[in-house]
Design a protein around this motif. Structure first.
Motif, PDB file in Angstrom:
ATOM      1  N   GLU A 138       0.347  14.909  14.628  1.00  0.00           N
ATOM      2  CA  GLU A 138       1.207  14.901  13.450  1.00  0.00           C
ATOM      3  C   GLU A 138       2.368  15.881  13.566  1.00  0.00           C
ATOM      4  OE1 GLU A 138      -1.454  15.733  10.250  1.00  0.00           O
ATOM      5  OE2 GLU A 138      -2.435  13.770  10.332  1.00  0.00           O
ATOM      6  N   PHE A 139       2.304  16.770  14.559  1.00  0.00           N
ATOM      7  CA  PHE A 139       3.391  17.722  14.766  1.00  0.00           C
ATOM      8  C   PHE A 139       4.506  17.079  15.593  1.00  0.00           C
ATOM      9  CE2 PHE A 139      -0.099  20.696  13.926  1.00  0.00           C
ATOM     10  CZ  PHE A 139       0.519  21.616  13.088  1.00  0.00           C
ATOM     11  N   PRO A 140       5.726  17.590  15.487  1.00  0.00           N
ATOM     12  CA  PRO A 140       6.796  17.120  16.372  1.00  0.00           C
ATOM     13  C   PRO A 140       6.387  17.287  17.830  1.00  0.00           C
ATOM     14  CG  PRO A 140       7.693  18.487  14.613  1.00  0.00           C
ATOM     15  CD  PRO A 140       6.198  18.610  14.524  1.00  0.00           C
ATOM     16  N   ALA A 141       6.868  16.401  18.682  1.00  0.00           N
ATOM     17  CA  ALA A 141       6.449  16.381  20.085  1.00  0.00           C
ATOM     18  C   ALA A 141       6.651  17.720  20.780  1.00  0.00           C
ATOM     19  CB  ALA A 141       7.208  15.287  20.833  1.00  0.00           C
ATOM     20  N   GLU A 142       7.748  18.417  20.448  1.00  0.00           N
ATOM     21  CA  GLU A 142       8.026  19.687  21.129  1.00  0.00           C
ATOM     22  C   GLU A 142       7.010  20.764  20.751  1.00  0.00           C
ATOM     23  OE1 GLU A 142      10.823  19.458  17.525  1.00  0.00           O
ATOM     24  OE2 GLU A 142      10.051  18.128  19.098  1.00  0.00           O
ATOM     25  N   GLN A 143       6.382  20.631  19.583  1.00  0.00           N
ATOM     26  CA  GLN A 143       5.332  21.567  19.193  1.00  0.00           C
ATOM     27  C   GLN A 143       3.967  21.102  19.700  1.00  0.00           C
ATOM     28  OE1 GLN A 143       6.103  21.669  14.845  1.00  0.00           O
ATOM     29  NE2 GLN A 143       6.472  23.858  15.105  1.00  0.00           N
TER      30      GLN A 143
END
Length: 206
Positions: A138-143
């Motif tokens: 559910e987090f942005p890909a970079e995170q």
């Protein structure tokens, strides 16, 4: 479950009810089966258990750039550890937390702990593998790419489909389910489901 039964030509009809009701109504024979349950001596007396559907492993999540390793609970002393209020993390861990030998930062939700990991406010956080990667998805890909789990399980339990002993047909249903489950595992489809679960596919589909 549907796929395992489908391997043997059995169609599944689901009814969503609270856990306690599912347990009681299956015990009395109102339902054929309910999932997914951890075996206990009491439950084994009341129900027929399928083969293991999946093994639930609770592991430590951490940042990839944090060099983390552990072998015993004592190795966790001195670390800042996230925990969710009301959860159990195994008898030994829970005892150490209660006695204050572990530094636990308690939160109300698992999502808060993943946010704290990313913010470096805690160093590790125990969570089930599948659920953990569901949250991470559910987090942005970079995170999301910054997080990983340690392979050693803190605790693990097997989960099963349990069948009412009140219904004679269930002896055969257990056999059919176990046979279908084995076919799924042998074909590789079972591992595909696990991979999809870790990617967050089933959470996103809700």
């Amino acid at each position: 479950m549907s796929e395992a039964f489908a391997q043997e030509g059995v169609q599944v009809v689901y009814k969503w009810v609270p856990w306690k009701r599912a347990y009681k109504d299956t015990q009395t024979g109102n339902y054929d089966a309910t999932a997914a349950w951890v075996p206990t001596p009491e439950r084994k007396q009341l129900f027929l258990f399928s083969d293991t559907m999946y093994t639930n492993q609770k592991v430590f999540f951490h940042l990839k750039n944090y060099d983390f390793d552990w072998k015993t609970i004592a190795d966790l002393q001195g670390l800042s550890i996230g925990g969710a209020i009301g959860y159990t993390y195994g008898a030994e861990f829970d005892k150490a937390a209660k006695e204050g030998t572990l530094n636990i930062q308690w939160t109300k939700t698992d999502k808060q702990n993943f946010n704290k990991l990313l913010a470096k406010r805690i160093q590790v956080f125990p969570q089930e593998v599948e659920i953990g990667y569901g949250y991470i998805s559910e987090f942005p890909a970079e995170q999301a790419k910054l997080l990983i789990h340690h392979p050693k399980p803190l605790m693990q339990t097997t989960h099963h489909l349990i069948f009412s002993k009140k219904l004679k047909k269930n002896t055969k249903l257990v056999q059919l389910f176990n046979s279908g489950l084995k076919k799924l595992k042998d074909s590789g489809k079972y591992n595909d489901f696990i991979t999809a679960s870790r990617s967050g596919k089933y959470i996103q589909a809700k």
